[in-house]
Design a protein around this motif. Structure first.
Motif, PDB file in Angstrom:
ATOM      1  N   THR A   7       6.963   4.682   0.740  1.00 17.98           N
ATOM      2  CA  THR A   7       7.549   4.603   2.081  1.00 17.98           C
ATOM      3  C   THR A   7       6.979   3.468   2.925  1.00 17.98           C
ATOM      4  O   THR A   7       7.594   3.079   3.923  1.00 17.98           O
ATOM      5  N   SER A   8       5.826   2.956   2.593  1.00 17.58           N
ATOM      6  CA  SER A   8       5.202   1.889   3.404  1.00 17.58           C
ATOM      7  C   SER A   8       5.773   0.544   2.996  1.00 17.58           C
ATOM      8  O   SER A   8       5.257  -0.139   2.121  1.00 17.58           O
ATOM      9  N   VAL A   9       6.854   0.151   3.653  1.00 22.07           N
ATOM     10  CA  VAL A   9       7.524  -1.106   3.314  1.00 22.07           C
ATOM     11  C   VAL A   9       7.576  -2.048   4.518  1.00 22.07           C
ATOM     12  O   VAL A   9       8.276  -3.053   4.466  1.00 22.07           O
ATOM     13  N   ASP A  10       6.843  -1.735   5.554  1.00 21.56           N
ATOM     14  CA  ASP A  10       6.952  -2.522   6.788  1.00 21.56           C
ATOM     15  C   ASP A  10       6.298  -3.908   6.663  1.00 21.56           C
ATOM     16  O   ASP A  10       6.862  -4.904   7.101  1.00 21.56           O
ATOM     17  N   GLN A  11       5.107  -3.981   6.069  1.00 20.97           N
ATOM     18  CA  GLN A  11       4.363  -5.237   6.047  1.00 20.97           C
ATOM     19  C   GLN A  11       3.884  -5.516   4.631  1.00 20.97           C
ATOM     20  O   GLN A  11       3.328  -4.646   3.948  1.00 20.97           O
ATOM     21  N   SER A  12       4.092  -6.724   4.197  1.00 19.18           N
ATOM     22  CA  SER A  12       3.677  -7.112   2.845  1.00 19.18           C
ATOM     23  C   SER A  12       2.708  -8.294   2.837  1.00 19.18           C
ATOM     24  O   SER A  12       2.277  -8.706   1.758  1.00 19.18           O
ATOM     25  N   SER A  89      -3.340   4.507   0.415  1.00 17.10           N
ATOM     26  CA  SER A  89      -3.747   3.226   1.031  1.00 17.10           C
ATOM     27  C   SER A  89      -5.189   2.877   0.661  1.00 17.10           C
ATOM     28  O   SER A  89      -6.033   3.761   0.408  1.00 17.10           O
ATOM     29  N   LYS A 116       4.207  -1.465  -5.293  1.00 16.85           N
ATOM     30  CA  LYS A 116       4.403  -2.329  -4.115  1.00 16.85           C
ATOM     31  C   LYS A 116       3.332  -3.427  -4.131  1.00 16.85           C
ATOM     32  O   LYS A 116       2.150  -3.158  -4.365  1.00 16.85           O
TER      33      LYS A 116
END
Length: 351
Positions: A7-12, A89, A116
């Motif tokens: 679900t953590s796709v905001d910042q790469s 994380s 990811k």
């Protein structure tokens, strides 16, 4: 069918300063179909595609394994102590420039598998920035103010400002923000003052200061003339000292030679005892030489004939011959050689 999703796709992409902390997010959701054991891996993808990925930390069978990568040992951990809650994380502490790279989070729970990638860039703040002046600080000359940071990740940007006087850069100044050089053309007294340089990159700043003092041109001709005169005076004084030293040395040497001079043409003085021995020896040698054969040099008259009583003698005059036993005078003191004169006895024999 529905399966595991991240679900953590905001910042790469992350940019952090050296020494700071970063949290690389990796949250996920499980589905009812995912019935296998939970497996979470963080791997470091090398920039060279020929190299293999390297596991840095892993969670498997309700246990954490963090001894795979020595470069991050003691500086990394899972953000949540229980990754089964859906948070895998990763925290990296005390970042270093060598930590820059691509990190990948892999979540497995059969049959679901998701991953990811996150790009981490560790930047170094500008540090040990130094300011300097290049060129002559004289009126009418061009002066360059330089600024350079010994540490700091690119891209670095430099900016100059004046912090004294009008606080504005001179109108003739030319600034290069990439190299940190500030050119001041045709400098004047009004350019004098304190200047500041600020080095900046995306993670920090650093500052240095320099003092500019614009002065009138130096009279180089007068300095050169004074230096030449001073050198000549110094040489003359040195020559005078050497001359006096040599002269004094010669005088001492002459006095020493005169004091110890021995003349070869003058015999050494004789003591009284040696003089007396010499006189006695002379008398003996003279007496010894009075042999009959040597008497011919002293008289032409045969000694067989006895001269008359009145031979070349006045009637009233005493005999000319001295007694044989008369002490000889000290003729050596008079500078003469003693000579014995033969005398004749009454019977005609020579004494």
């Amino acid at each position: 069918t529905r399966s595991l999703t991240i679900t953590s796709v905001d910042q790469s992409m992350f940019e952090k300063a050296q020494g700071e902390k970063v949290t690389l997010p990796c949250t996920f959701e499980l589905s009812e179909e995912d019935e296998g054991p939970l497996d979470i891996e963080w791997v470091l993808i090398p920039a060279d595609n020929q190299k293999k990925e390297q596991i840095i930390i892993m969670y498997a069978v309700d246990r954490v394994y963090n001894h795979y990568y020595a470069g991050l040992t003691g500086r990394m951990q899972f953000t949540n102590l229980d990754p089964r809650s859906g948070d895998g994380s990763l925290d990296i502490l005390n970042l270093k420039a060598s930590d820059t790279g691509t990190y990948q989070c892999k979540v497995k729970k059969a049959p679901g598998v998701q991953s990811k990638k996150i790009q981490l860039t560790v930047l170094v703040k500008p540090a040990r920035t130094k300011c300097s002046i290049e060129g002559s600080q004289e009126i009418g000359k061009d002066v360059t103010l330089k600024c350079l940071s010994q540490e700091g990740s690119p891209l670095l940007s430099y900016d100059w400002r004046r912090i004294s006087g009008t606080q504005n850069l001179p109108a003739t100044s030319v600034l290069n923000k990439n190299t940190g050089e500030l050119l001041l053309k045709n400098a004047s007294r009004e350019y004098s003052g304190t200047y500041s340089c600020v080095a900046t990159n995306r993670v920090g700043t650093d500052e240095c200061f320099v003092e500019l003092n614009v002065t009138p041109p130096v009279n180089t001709a007068g300095i050169i003339t004074g230096a030449i005169i001073g050198t000549l005076l110094g040489l003359s004084v040195l020559c005078s000292i050497i001359f006096c030293f040599c002269k004094k040395h010669r005088e001492k040497k002459y006095e020493k030679e005169v004091h110890h001079d021995i003349r070869e043409d003058v015999p050494p003085p004789k003591s009284r005892s040696s003089t007396a021995r010499s006189y006695i020896g002379s008398n003996r040698s003279s007496l010894g030489s009075m042999s009959p054969s040597n008497m011919e040099g002293y008289t032409k008259t045969p000694y067989s004939q006895v001269p008359s009583e009145d031979f070349e003698r006045a009637p009233t005059q005493t005999p000319a011959f001295a007694p044989s036993k008369v002490a000889a005078p000290n003729l050596s003191r008079m500078g003469a050689v003693p000579v014995m004169i033969p005398a004749q006895s009454k019977d005609g024999s020579i004494v």
